[in-house]
Structures are given as structure tokens and as C-alpha cells.
Design an enzyme around this catalytic site. Structure first.
Site, PDB file in Angstrom:
ATOM      1  N   HIS A 209      -2.987  -3.103 -88.172  1.00 39.41           N
ATOM      2  CA  HIS A 209      -3.187  -2.320 -86.878  1.00 39.41           C
ATOM      3  C   HIS A 209      -3.725  -0.805 -86.569  1.00 39.41           C
ATOM      4  O   HIS A 209      -4.358   0.465 -87.055  1.00 39.41           O
ATOM      5  CB  HIS A 209      -1.609  -1.512 -86.435  1.00 39.41           C
ATOM      6  CG  HIS A 209      -0.869  -0.653 -85.137  1.00 39.41           C
ATOM      7  ND1 HIS A 209      -1.323   0.277 -84.614  1.00 39.41           N
ATOM      8  CD2 HIS A 209      -0.720  -1.680 -83.944  1.00 39.41           C
ATOM      9  CE1 HIS A 209      -1.185   0.644 -83.338  1.00 39.41           C
ATOM     10  NE2 HIS A 209      -0.990  -0.152 -82.982  1.00 39.41           N
ATOM     11  N   CYS A 247      -4.874  -3.088 -80.789  1.00 41.52           N
ATOM     12  CA  CYS A 247      -4.597  -2.241 -79.651  1.00 41.52           C
ATOM     13  C   CYS A 247      -5.509  -1.727 -78.739  1.00 41.52           C
ATOM     14  O   CYS A 247      -5.895  -0.225 -79.754  1.00 41.52           O
ATOM     15  CB  CYS A 247      -3.812  -1.784 -80.804  1.00 41.52           C
ATOM     16  SG  CYS A 247      -2.934  -0.246 -79.699  1.00 41.52           S
ATOM     17  N   HIS A 274      -1.946  -5.621 -78.635  1.00 42.59           N
ATOM     18  CA  HIS A 274      -1.633  -4.822 -77.551  1.00 42.59           C
ATOM     19  C   HIS A 274      -2.075  -3.522 -76.761  1.00 42.59           C
ATOM     20  O   HIS A 274      -3.048  -3.301 -76.972  1.00 42.59           O
ATOM     21  CB  HIS A 274      -0.937  -3.809 -78.983  1.00 42.59           C
ATOM     22  CG  HIS A 274      -0.062  -4.061 -79.579  1.00 42.59           C
ATOM     23  ND1 HIS A 274       0.647  -2.348 -80.885  1.00 42.59           N
ATOM     24  CD2 HIS A 274       0.222  -5.002 -80.360  1.00 42.59           C
ATOM     25  CE1 HIS A 274       1.129  -3.441 -81.976  1.00 42.59           C
ATOM     26  NE2 HIS A 274       1.165  -5.198 -81.919  1.00 42.59           N
ATOM     27  N   ASP A 319       1.946  -2.752 -74.035  1.00 43.44           N
ATOM     28  CA  ASP A 319       2.035  -1.356 -74.630  1.00 43.44           C
ATOM     29  C   ASP A 319       3.547  -0.502 -74.413  1.00 43.44           C
ATOM     30  O   ASP A 319       3.802  -1.143 -73.436  1.00 43.44           O
ATOM     31  CB  ASP A 319       1.057  -1.342 -76.279  1.00 43.44           C
ATOM     32  CG  ASP A 319       1.418  -0.658 -77.112  1.00 43.44           C
ATOM     33  OD1 ASP A 319       2.086  -0.253 -77.761  1.00 43.44           O
ATOM     34  OD2 ASP A 319       0.220  -0.648 -77.662  1.00 43.44           O
ATOM     35  N   HIS A 320       3.107   0.109 -74.636  1.00 45.67           N
ATOM     36  CA  HIS A 320       4.040   1.234 -74.925  1.00 45.67           C
ATOM     37  C   HIS A 320       4.636   1.525 -72.617  1.00 45.67           C
ATOM     38  O   HIS A 320       2.914   1.167 -72.580  1.00 45.67           O
ATOM     39  CB  HIS A 320       4.004   2.854 -75.099  1.00 45.67           C
ATOM     40  CG  HIS A 320       3.032   3.042 -76.630  1.00 45.67           C
ATOM     41  ND1 HIS A 320       2.403   3.877 -76.711  1.00 45.67           N
ATOM     42  CD2 HIS A 320       3.801   2.524 -77.237  1.00 45.67           C
ATOM     43  CE1 HIS A 320       2.808   4.133 -77.757  1.00 45.67           C
ATOM     44  NE2 HIS A 320       3.708   3.052 -78.654  1.00 45.67           N
ATOM     45  N   TYR A 333       9.518   2.680 -74.833  1.00 44.27           N
ATOM     46  CA  TYR A 333       9.674   1.318 -74.726  1.00 44.27           C
ATOM     47  C   TYR A 333      10.763   0.733 -74.359  1.00 44.27           C
ATOM     48  O   TYR A 333      11.434   0.123 -74.640  1.00 44.27           O
ATOM     49  CB  TYR A 333      10.310   1.202 -76.709  1.00 44.27           C
ATOM     50  CG  TYR A 333       8.967   0.966 -77.515  1.00 44.27           C
ATOM     51  CD1 TYR A 333       8.653  -0.543 -77.735  1.00 44.27           C
ATOM     52  CD2 TYR A 333       8.070   2.230 -78.211  1.00 44.27           C
ATOM     53  CE1 TYR A 333       6.536  -0.622 -78.301  1.00 44.27           C
ATOM     54  CE2 TYR A 333       7.399   1.733 -79.256  1.00 44.27           C
ATOM     55  CZ  TYR A 333       6.556   0.584 -78.850  1.00 44.27           C
ATOM     56  OH  TYR A 333       4.770   0.737 -79.577  1.00 44.27           O
TER      57      TYR A 333
END
Ligand code: DNO
Length: 352
Positions: A209, A247, A274, A319-320, A333
Site C-alpha cells: 500500500h 490506492c 483501492h 475506498d473510504h 468504512y
């Protein structure tokens, strides 16, 4: 085959029931972890099996692990690192034997995982989102960032911010003090070479990551910051198992990173994506935006197009997400905004 997933923190930790994740069209798998496992510890086969059964009983598949964390001794290259690498190999072997695990996400960030200055900034539409402002971070003493993040999380246990690390913060800073960026690269390559046989044997892709944000924080060197360093790592251990978590939120925090171009440069080495969006206000100042392209600064359409063009066949997850519709839960999340994100990404994928 590309597979759309959601991150799920495991029984007792996640606020989102697996049964709800199953109802998101097109989401067939989850990525999860043994949340209580300390970095450096070998995971028990029985615990891996229990996690897998729990996911499968809900009609989903456990297809990836996020994360198996790396012990600090491995990152700093301490004399006792080999025993922790052995434990990591044991964990990978047991994950491989459990079956179905396509990739393992991990990071090599010194001391701190992802960092935000705000976990619940209120947006004009009444939703809340996470934000980063370097000026605020610069005003926080490193000793206090743990309590600041925990306080902002409103009692939720933040992934990557496990409290046991807090107790040894000063010692950790001392440990990393002599470690240069070149040394971090060496230690990472040493680790990857040691785990290569088990990864190859069980066809597990290691997906590093990027650092989030992708620049040094609190004076600690970071190496997974952008195109050149990611490619340097790919060349250093030039085997397909050694790959990346693309990401877009982390890498996209640096506006100089051309994400679609990076996808092409990393062809065949992206095991996990992500995908999320950001809104930039200035250097080191951004907030997390809804996934949809016109609402943010990241070219997610270009990224998904590049993934298709390069024959991407790994895992994707939204993702978020923001907190919307009154939901509360782990910052970034919750269920609703991530489910919207998954639909947007699948829409792009299908249309392209
Ligand atoms: C935060 C996550 C990170 C990530 C780890 C991977 O939301 O993106 O905590 O899972 O850095 O090891």
C-alpha cells in the site's frame, strides 16, 4: 478475473453486517484481517479458518487480506527480524492452505499508518468526510497524534492505529532515527526475497500500500510515495508476486502523480486497487470526495480505463466513504457511501 470487494474488519470489529454487503450488486468478496493479531505474530490456522467460514456463511468469499502487518524489526532491519519474517511466512502458508486468498495488502510506513487531520468534516450537504491539512498536522506533536486520532474517531478503533503501538512511541522514534530511505528499500527487498517461495507456491500476490499521505510525516522517511519509488521496488524484486495496491486516494494526494499513466507503468503488478476520490484545495490540503469523477480531483474514469486497457484481473474495492444518511461507524468504512462507490466503479467498468 476482476473482482469487486468491500473491506470488512471482522466479527466484533466491523459495524456493517456481512449480510448487507452481500446485497450490494456485483460485490462478491471481502478483504479482511485477524484484527487482534499483533504484527510479527504467526496467525493460527484455526483463526483463519473461522474468519473464512464466517464470510462464506454469509454467501461471500474471503479473497484478500488487508493487512498482514509488518513488524518494526523487519522495517528497521533489526537483528531479530528473521524470526518475524519466519512468522510472516508461516502466516502466508496458512493463508495459502486455507485457499481462495488472492492477495495480501501490507504497508511499509514507519510508525504511523494513514493519517488525517479531520475524521468528520461536515460538508455542505450534511454528510461528513475525512480531510488532511498539513498545517494542522504540523501543529500536532507526534506524541499526541495517537490520542488526537482516537479522539476524532469517537471511540471506534481505527484500523492502523491500534493502541498497543501508542505505549512505545518514543522507543519507535529512536528505532527509526538511523533508518534512511535507502535502508528502508533494502529491508523491504530482504523481506520480499524471503517470502517469495511461499507466495509463489500459493499464488499470493503481495500488494504494498502506498504511504498515505505520500510524503514524510513527523520527520519519518517514507518510500512508497509515487511512481519512481513504486517502479524502483518492482525492479528491485522483479517477480509478479511483488506488486502494488493502487490506492488512488493515497497516490492522488500528490497532484503530480499521473494515475492512468502509472497504471500502465505498473502493468501486471497491480494486485489490488483501492479506488476513491479527493478534492484538492492546495498543496497538502485535501478532503475525501464522493467516488464520482466530477465531484473530485482524481481522474477515476482514466484509472478504470487504464485498468481495463492493461488487462487488470485483481481485486478492486471502493475506498473510504463519507458518512451519509445518518450512519455512524468506523470513519471511512460505513456501508452506504462505499456501496454507492462500488456501483459507480462497476458502472464505469461495465460501460468501458
Ligand atoms: C486506511 C487503509 C490503510 C491500509 C494499510 C495497508 O484506510 O487504507 O490502513 O489498509 O496501510 O497495510
Amino acid at each position: 478475473m476482476m473482482e469487486m470487494t468491500l473491506r470488512w474488519f471482522g466479527p466484533g470489529y466491523d459495524t456493517v453486517p456481512l449480510a448487507y454487503i452481500r446485497q450490494i450488486p456485483g460485490v462478491t468478496g471481502v478483504v479482511s484481517t485477524l484484527y487482534g493479531a499483533a504484527p510479527g505474530q504467526a496467525w493460527e490456522a484455526s483463526e483463519i479458518g473461522a474468519l473464512k467460514r464466517c464470510v462464506e456463511d454469509a454467501g461471500l468469499k474471503l479473497v484478500g487480506i488487508e493487512s498482514v502487518n509488518i513488524h518494526d524489526s523487519i522495517k528497521v532491519g533489526a537483528p531479530d527480524r528473521d524470526q518475524y519474517i519466519e512468522n510472516y511466512i508461516t502466516t502466508l502458508k496458512r493463508l495459502g492452505q486455507a485457499g481462495g486468498i488472492r492477495c495480501v495488502c501490507y504497508n511499509f510506513m514507519p510508525v504511523f499508518d494513514w493519517t488525517r487531520s479531520d475524521l468528520a468534516r461536515v460538508l455542505p450537504d450534511g454528510s461528513t468526510t475525512m480531510a488532511y491539512d498539513q498545517k494542522i498536522i504540523d501543529g500536532i506533536d507526534a506524541d499526541h497524534i495517537f490520542s488526537a486520532m482516537q479522539e476524532k474517531a469517537g471511540g471506534h478503533l481505527l484500523p492502523g492505529w491500534e493502541p498497543e503501538r501508542l505505549e512505545k512511541l518514543a522507543a519507535l522514534f529512536d528505532l527509526y532515527a538511523p533508518v534512511t530511505q535507502d535502508m528502508l528499500f533494502d529491508h523491504l527487498a530482504y523481506f520480499l526475497r524471503a517470502i517469495e517461495p511461499v507466495c509463489t507456491r500459493y499464488e499470493i500476490g503481495m500488494a504494498i500500500h502506498p504511504d498515505d499521505p505520500p510524503w514524510p510525516v513527523f520527520g519519518l522517511g517514507r518510500i512508497m510515495t509515487g511512481r519512481d519509488n513504486l517502479l524502483r521496488l518492482m525492479r528491485l524484486v522483479d517477480k509478479p508476486f511483488n506488486g502494488v495496491t493502487l490506492c488512488t486516494g493515497s497516490l492522488g494526494a500528490d497532484r503530480n502523480t499521473d494515475l492512468p499513466e502509472l497504471v500502465h507503468a505498473l502493468r501486471g503488478r497491480i494486485h489490488f486497487a483501492h479506488l476513491r476520490n479527493l478534492r484538492h484545495f492546495g498543496p497538502g490540503d485535501f478532503e475525501e470526495a464522493p467516488h464520482r469523477c466530477p465531484q473530485g480531483s482524481v481522474d477515476l474514469i482514466g484509472v478504470v480505463r487504464a485498468l481495463k486497457e492493461t488487462g487488470f484481473d485483481g481485486l478492486i474495492r471502493p475506498d473510504h466513504g463519507r458518512m451519509i444518511w445518518g450512519e455512524t461507524g468506523l470513519p471511512g468504512y460505513g456501508l452506504y457511501d462505499r456501496a454507492l462507490g462500488a456501483q459507480y466503479l462497476l458502472g464505469l467498468w461495465d460501460a468501458l
